[in-house]
Write a protein that holds these residues in place. Structure first.
Motif: not given
Length: 327
Positions: A79-92, A101-115
Protein backbone atom coordinates in the motif's frame (compact mmCIF):
# COMPACT_ATOMS: atom_id res chain seq x y z
CA UNK A 1 -2.58 27.74 11.57
CA UNK A 2 0.00 29.10 9.11
CA UNK A 3 2.40 26.36 10.16
CA UNK A 4 -0.31 23.77 9.46
CA UNK A 5 -1.30 25.16 6.07
CA UNK A 6 2.36 25.32 5.02
CA UNK A 7 2.85 21.69 6.08
CA UNK A 8 -0.23 20.51 4.17
CA UNK A 9 -0.03 22.92 1.22
CA UNK A 10 -3.63 24.02 1.77
CA UNK A 11 -5.66 27.16 2.46
CA UNK A 12 -6.93 25.81 5.79
CA UNK A 13 -5.28 23.33 8.18
CA UNK A 14 -8.43 21.23 8.44
CA UNK A 15 -7.97 17.51 7.75
CA UNK A 16 -10.90 15.31 6.84
CA UNK A 17 -11.03 12.32 9.18
CA UNK A 18 -10.40 9.03 7.36
CA UNK A 19 -13.73 7.19 7.61
CA UNK A 20 -13.96 3.80 5.88
CA UNK A 21 -16.46 3.72 2.95
CA UNK A 22 -17.08 7.47 3.46
CA UNK A 23 -13.70 9.14 2.90
CA UNK A 24 -13.47 8.13 -0.76
CA UNK A 25 -12.81 10.04 -3.99
CA UNK A 26 -15.90 12.31 -3.88
CA UNK A 27 -15.68 13.58 -0.30
CA UNK A 28 -11.87 13.68 -0.28
CA UNK A 29 -11.74 15.77 -3.47
CA UNK A 30 -14.50 18.07 -2.19
CA UNK A 31 -12.64 18.78 1.06
CA UNK A 32 -9.40 19.51 -0.80
CA UNK A 33 -11.17 21.67 -3.40
CA UNK A 34 -12.77 23.69 -0.57
CA UNK A 35 -9.34 24.53 0.86
CA UNK A 36 -9.08 21.75 3.43
CA UNK A 37 -7.08 18.53 3.28
CA UNK A 38 -8.99 15.42 2.21
CA UNK A 39 -7.71 12.02 3.36
CA UNK A 40 -8.58 8.72 1.64
CA UNK A 41 -9.48 5.98 4.14
CA UNK A 42 -7.68 2.92 2.82
CA UNK A 43 -9.09 0.70 5.59
CA UNK A 44 -9.23 -2.90 4.36
CA UNK A 45 -8.69 -2.01 0.67
CA UNK A 46 -6.36 -4.15 -1.45
CA UNK A 47 -3.42 -2.41 -3.16
CA UNK A 48 -5.32 -2.53 -6.48
CA UNK A 49 -8.38 -0.86 -4.98
CA UNK A 50 -6.26 1.86 -3.38
CA UNK A 51 -4.48 2.40 -6.71
CA UNK A 52 -7.85 3.05 -8.39
CA UNK A 53 -9.10 5.27 -5.55
CA UNK A 54 -6.04 7.53 -5.65
CA UNK A 55 -6.24 7.79 -9.46
CA UNK A 56 -9.96 8.67 -9.29
CA UNK A 57 -9.35 11.28 -6.58
CA UNK A 58 -6.63 12.90 -8.72
CA UNK A 59 -9.18 13.15 -11.55
CA UNK A 60 -11.40 15.23 -9.25
CA UNK A 61 -8.88 17.55 -7.59
CA UNK A 62 -5.49 19.04 -8.33
CA UNK A 63 -5.13 20.09 -4.69
CA UNK A 64 -3.14 18.18 -2.03
CA UNK A 65 -4.74 15.19 -0.31
CA UNK A 66 -3.45 12.30 1.79
CA UNK A 67 -3.97 8.58 2.31
CA UNK A 68 -4.66 6.96 5.68
CA UNK A 69 -3.18 3.46 6.08
CA UNK A 70 -3.91 1.05 8.96
CA UNK A 71 -0.67 -0.22 10.52
CA UNK A 72 -2.05 -3.77 11.00
CA UNK A 73 -2.96 -4.18 7.30
CA UNK A 74 -1.21 -7.35 6.06
CA UNK A 75 -0.26 -5.62 2.78
CA UNK A 76 0.99 -2.38 4.37
CA UNK A 77 4.27 -2.42 2.40
CA UNK A 78 2.46 -2.74 -0.93
CA UNK A 79 0.00 0.00 0.00
CA UNK A 80 2.91 2.35 0.78
CA UNK A 81 4.38 1.51 -2.65
CA UNK A 82 1.05 2.39 -4.33
CA UNK A 83 1.10 5.78 -2.56
CA UNK A 84 4.70 6.27 -3.71
CA UNK A 85 3.88 5.48 -7.35
CA UNK A 86 1.15 8.11 -7.32
CA UNK A 87 3.34 10.69 -5.63
CA UNK A 88 0.97 11.03 -2.66
CA UNK A 89 2.37 13.93 -0.64
CA UNK A 90 1.18 12.88 2.83
CA UNK A 91 0.65 9.42 4.29
CA UNK A 92 -1.20 9.02 7.59
CA UNK A 93 -0.48 5.89 9.65
CA UNK A 94 -3.22 4.90 12.11
CA UNK A 95 -4.05 1.98 14.37
CA UNK A 96 -1.02 1.66 16.64
CA UNK A 97 2.76 1.77 16.52
CA UNK A 98 3.94 1.30 12.91
CA UNK A 99 5.74 -2.02 12.25
CA UNK A 100 9.53 -1.98 11.77
CA UNK A 101 10.58 -0.40 8.49
CA UNK A 102 7.19 1.18 7.71
CA UNK A 103 8.29 4.72 8.61
CA UNK A 104 11.45 4.48 6.50
CA UNK A 105 9.45 3.04 3.60
CA UNK A 106 7.00 5.96 3.67
CA UNK A 107 9.80 8.54 3.94
CA UNK A 108 11.62 6.87 1.01
CA UNK A 109 8.66 7.72 -1.26
CA UNK A 110 9.17 11.41 -0.49
CA UNK A 111 5.86 11.68 1.35
CA UNK A 112 5.44 13.51 4.64
CA UNK A 113 4.46 11.10 7.39
CA UNK A 114 1.64 11.83 9.84
CA UNK A 115 0.97 9.42 12.72
CA UNK A 116 -1.68 9.13 15.42
CA UNK A 117 -0.53 9.45 19.03
CA UNK A 118 -3.11 8.63 21.73
CA UNK A 119 -0.59 9.06 24.59
CA UNK A 120 2.37 11.33 25.36
CA UNK A 121 4.93 8.50 25.64
CA UNK A 122 3.93 7.20 22.21
CA UNK A 123 4.04 10.72 20.76
CA UNK A 124 7.61 11.20 21.97
CA UNK A 125 8.62 7.80 20.57
CA UNK A 126 7.11 8.64 17.17
CA UNK A 127 8.86 12.02 17.08
CA UNK A 128 12.18 10.29 17.82
CA UNK A 129 11.40 7.81 15.04
CA UNK A 130 11.17 10.65 12.53
CA UNK A 131 7.47 11.29 11.88
CA UNK A 132 6.78 14.69 10.32
CA UNK A 133 3.54 15.48 12.17
CA UNK A 134 1.15 14.01 14.72
CA UNK A 135 -2.61 13.78 15.19
CA UNK A 136 -3.78 13.56 18.79
CA UNK A 137 -7.32 12.20 18.88
CA UNK A 138 -9.54 11.96 21.92
CA UNK A 139 -12.25 9.47 22.83
CA UNK A 140 -15.06 11.79 21.65
CA UNK A 141 -14.21 10.82 18.08
CA UNK A 142 -16.20 8.33 15.99
CA UNK A 143 -14.85 4.92 14.97
CA UNK A 144 -11.87 3.46 16.83
CA UNK A 145 -11.13 5.44 19.96
CA UNK A 146 -8.68 5.63 22.85
CA UNK A 147 -9.51 6.04 26.56
CA UNK A 148 -8.73 9.77 27.08
CA UNK A 149 -10.71 12.88 26.12
CA UNK A 150 -9.45 15.39 23.55
CA UNK A 151 -9.26 18.28 26.02
CA UNK A 152 -7.08 16.30 28.43
CA UNK A 153 -4.79 14.99 25.66
CA UNK A 154 -4.35 18.51 24.26
CA UNK A 155 -3.43 19.96 27.66
CA UNK A 156 -1.01 17.15 28.39
CA UNK A 157 0.63 16.79 24.99
CA UNK A 158 0.69 20.15 23.19
CA UNK A 159 3.07 21.89 25.65
CA UNK A 160 5.46 18.93 25.39
CA UNK A 161 5.57 18.28 21.63
CA UNK A 162 4.03 21.20 19.70
CA UNK A 163 7.42 22.89 19.28
CA UNK A 164 8.99 19.69 17.86
CA UNK A 165 6.54 18.71 15.10
CA UNK A 166 3.22 20.09 13.80
CA UNK A 167 0.34 18.68 15.86
CA UNK A 168 -3.28 18.40 14.72
CA UNK A 169 -6.07 17.86 17.26
CA UNK A 170 -9.08 15.60 16.60
CA UNK A 171 -12.11 14.21 18.41
CA UNK A 172 -15.34 15.97 19.27
CA UNK A 173 -14.69 19.11 17.22
CA UNK A 174 -17.92 20.48 15.72
CA UNK A 175 -17.54 24.27 15.78
CA UNK A 176 -14.93 26.88 14.94
CA UNK A 177 -14.63 28.14 18.52
CA UNK A 178 -13.10 24.78 19.47
CA UNK A 179 -10.66 25.06 16.55
CA UNK A 180 -9.60 28.50 17.81
CA UNK A 181 -9.05 27.16 21.33
CA UNK A 182 -6.78 24.33 20.16
CA UNK A 183 -4.81 26.69 17.91
CA UNK A 184 -4.21 28.96 20.91
CA UNK A 185 -2.97 25.93 22.86
CA UNK A 186 -0.32 25.21 20.23
CA UNK A 187 -1.98 22.99 17.62
CA UNK A 188 -1.35 23.87 13.96
CA UNK A 189 -4.73 22.59 12.81
CA UNK A 190 -7.52 20.10 13.42
CA UNK A 191 -9.11 16.97 12.00
CA UNK A 192 -12.88 16.52 11.68
CA UNK A 193 -14.83 13.50 10.51
CA UNK A 194 -18.38 13.57 11.86
CA UNK A 195 -19.15 17.10 10.58
CA UNK A 196 -18.41 16.00 6.99
CA UNK A 197 -20.68 12.91 6.91
CA UNK A 198 -23.74 14.96 5.99
CA UNK A 199 -21.91 16.91 3.29
CA UNK A 200 -23.76 16.98 -0.03
CA UNK A 201 -20.73 15.37 -1.70
CA UNK A 202 -20.58 12.47 0.77
CA UNK A 203 -21.79 9.19 -0.78
CA UNK A 204 -23.22 7.82 2.50
CA UNK A 205 -26.75 6.41 2.14
CA UNK A 206 -29.61 8.84 2.96
CA UNK A 207 -30.58 6.59 5.91
CA UNK A 208 -27.05 6.95 7.32
CA UNK A 209 -27.23 10.75 7.04
CA UNK A 210 -30.74 10.82 8.57
CA UNK A 211 -29.41 8.88 11.57
CA UNK A 212 -26.77 11.61 12.06
CA UNK A 213 -29.29 14.44 11.74
CA UNK A 214 -31.56 12.87 14.36
CA UNK A 215 -28.83 11.94 16.85
CA UNK A 216 -27.62 13.78 19.93
CA UNK A 217 -24.17 13.52 21.54
CA UNK A 218 -25.35 10.93 24.08
CA UNK A 219 -26.46 8.56 21.28
CA UNK A 220 -22.83 8.05 20.17
CA UNK A 221 -21.60 5.34 22.54
CA UNK A 222 -18.44 3.18 22.71
CA UNK A 223 -18.55 -0.59 22.17
CA UNK A 224 -17.84 -2.82 25.17
CA UNK A 225 -15.01 -5.37 25.40
CA UNK A 226 -16.54 -8.73 26.31
CA UNK A 227 -13.48 -10.92 26.85
CA UNK A 228 -10.29 -9.55 28.51
CA UNK A 229 -8.18 -12.12 26.60
CA UNK A 230 -9.20 -10.52 23.30
CA UNK A 231 -7.96 -6.94 23.27
CA UNK A 232 -10.47 -5.00 21.18
CA UNK A 233 -10.09 -1.28 20.50
CA UNK A 234 -13.45 0.31 21.40
CA UNK A 235 -15.49 1.79 18.57
CA UNK A 236 -17.84 4.77 18.99
CA UNK A 237 -21.07 4.51 17.02
CA UNK A 238 -24.75 5.37 17.32
CA UNK A 239 -26.67 3.07 19.63
CA UNK A 240 -28.51 0.37 17.63
CA UNK A 241 -28.92 -3.42 17.35
CA UNK A 242 -25.45 -3.72 15.80
CA UNK A 243 -23.78 -2.72 19.06
CA UNK A 244 -25.38 -5.84 20.64
CA UNK A 245 -24.37 -8.02 17.66
CA UNK A 246 -20.75 -7.03 18.20
CA UNK A 247 -20.78 -8.57 21.67
CA UNK A 248 -21.81 -11.90 20.10
CA UNK A 249 -19.06 -11.59 17.49
CA UNK A 250 -16.45 -11.06 20.19
CA UNK A 251 -17.62 -14.20 22.01
CA UNK A 252 -17.36 -16.18 18.75
CA UNK A 253 -13.79 -14.98 18.02
CA UNK A 254 -12.73 -15.51 21.66
CA UNK A 255 -13.94 -19.11 21.32
CA UNK A 256 -11.76 -19.62 18.24
CA UNK A 257 -8.82 -18.16 20.14
CA UNK A 258 -9.42 -20.53 23.08
CA UNK A 259 -9.60 -23.59 20.84
CA UNK A 260 -6.35 -22.65 19.10
CA UNK A 261 -8.15 -22.36 15.75
CA UNK A 262 -6.70 -18.85 15.25
CA UNK A 263 -3.73 -16.85 16.54
CA UNK A 264 -4.21 -13.47 18.27
CA UNK A 265 -3.24 -11.46 15.15
CA UNK A 266 -5.82 -13.35 13.07
CA UNK A 267 -8.45 -12.88 15.80
CA UNK A 268 -7.91 -9.11 15.81
CA UNK A 269 -8.00 -9.04 12.00
CA UNK A 270 -11.35 -10.86 12.10
CA UNK A 271 -12.70 -8.15 14.39
CA UNK A 272 -11.45 -5.45 11.98
CA UNK A 273 -13.06 -7.19 8.99
CA UNK A 274 -16.27 -7.48 10.98
CA UNK A 275 -16.34 -3.73 11.56
CA UNK A 276 -15.58 -3.04 7.90
CA UNK A 277 -18.56 -5.19 6.86
CA UNK A 278 -20.89 -3.74 9.49
CA UNK A 279 -19.93 -0.22 8.48
CA UNK A 280 -20.51 -0.97 4.79
CA UNK A 281 -24.03 -2.24 5.56
CA UNK A 282 -24.87 1.10 7.15
CA UNK A 283 -22.97 3.53 4.90
CA UNK A 284 -23.57 1.94 1.49
CA UNK A 285 -26.70 -0.22 1.95
CA UNK A 286 -28.49 2.08 4.38
CA UNK A 287 -29.10 -0.61 7.01
CA UNK A 288 -28.74 1.56 10.10
CA UNK A 289 -30.01 -1.13 12.50
CA UNK A 290 -27.79 -4.14 11.75
CA UNK A 291 -25.02 -1.96 10.31
CA UNK A 292 -22.51 0.14 12.25
CA UNK A 293 -23.30 3.86 12.31
CA UNK A 294 -19.90 5.11 13.46
CA UNK A 295 -20.20 8.68 14.75
CA UNK A 296 -18.36 11.02 17.09
CA UNK A 297 -20.00 12.86 19.99
CA UNK A 298 -20.06 16.03 17.87
CA UNK A 299 -22.92 14.39 15.91
CA UNK A 300 -25.40 16.62 17.76
CA UNK A 301 -23.84 19.61 15.97
CA UNK A 302 -24.63 18.15 12.53
CA UNK A 303 -27.85 20.01 11.72
CA UNK A 304 -28.36 19.72 7.96
CA UNK A 305 -27.01 18.35 4.70
CA UNK A 306 -24.86 21.01 3.01
CA UNK A 307 -21.86 21.35 0.68
CA UNK A 308 -18.36 20.81 2.08
CA UNK A 309 -17.41 24.38 1.11
CA UNK A 310 -20.19 25.73 3.35
CA UNK A 311 -19.10 23.56 6.29
CA UNK A 312 -15.49 24.76 6.01
CA UNK A 313 -16.57 28.38 5.53
CA UNK A 314 -18.72 28.22 8.68
CA UNK A 315 -15.97 26.58 10.76
CA UNK A 316 -13.30 29.06 9.68
CA UNK A 317 -15.52 32.13 10.19
CA UNK A 318 -16.47 30.90 13.69
CA UNK A 319 -12.79 30.33 14.50
CA UNK A 320 -11.78 33.75 13.16
CA UNK A 321 -14.55 35.49 15.13
CA UNK A 322 -13.52 33.70 18.33
CA UNK A 323 -9.86 34.73 17.87
CA UNK A 324 -10.87 38.34 17.05
CA UNK A 325 -12.86 38.71 20.27
CA UNK A 326 -9.83 37.60 22.25
CA UNK A 327 -7.75 40.31 20.64
Amino acid sequence: MARGTEFLGTEWAILGGAMSWISERHLVAAISNAGGFGVIACGAMTPDLLDTEIAETKQRTGKPFGVNLITMHPALGELIEVCGRHGVGHVVLAGGLPPPGALDKVKATGAKLIAFAPALALAKKLVRSGVDALVIEGMEAGGHIGPVSTSVLAQEMLPEIADQVPVFVAGGIGRGEAIAAYLEMGAVGVQLGTRFVCATECIAHPNFKKAFLRASARDAIPSVQIDPRLPVIPVRALKNREMENFAAKQREVAGLLDSGAVEMAEAQLQIEHYWAGALRRAVIDGDVESGSVMAGQSVGMVKREEPVADIIAELTSEAAAALDTRG
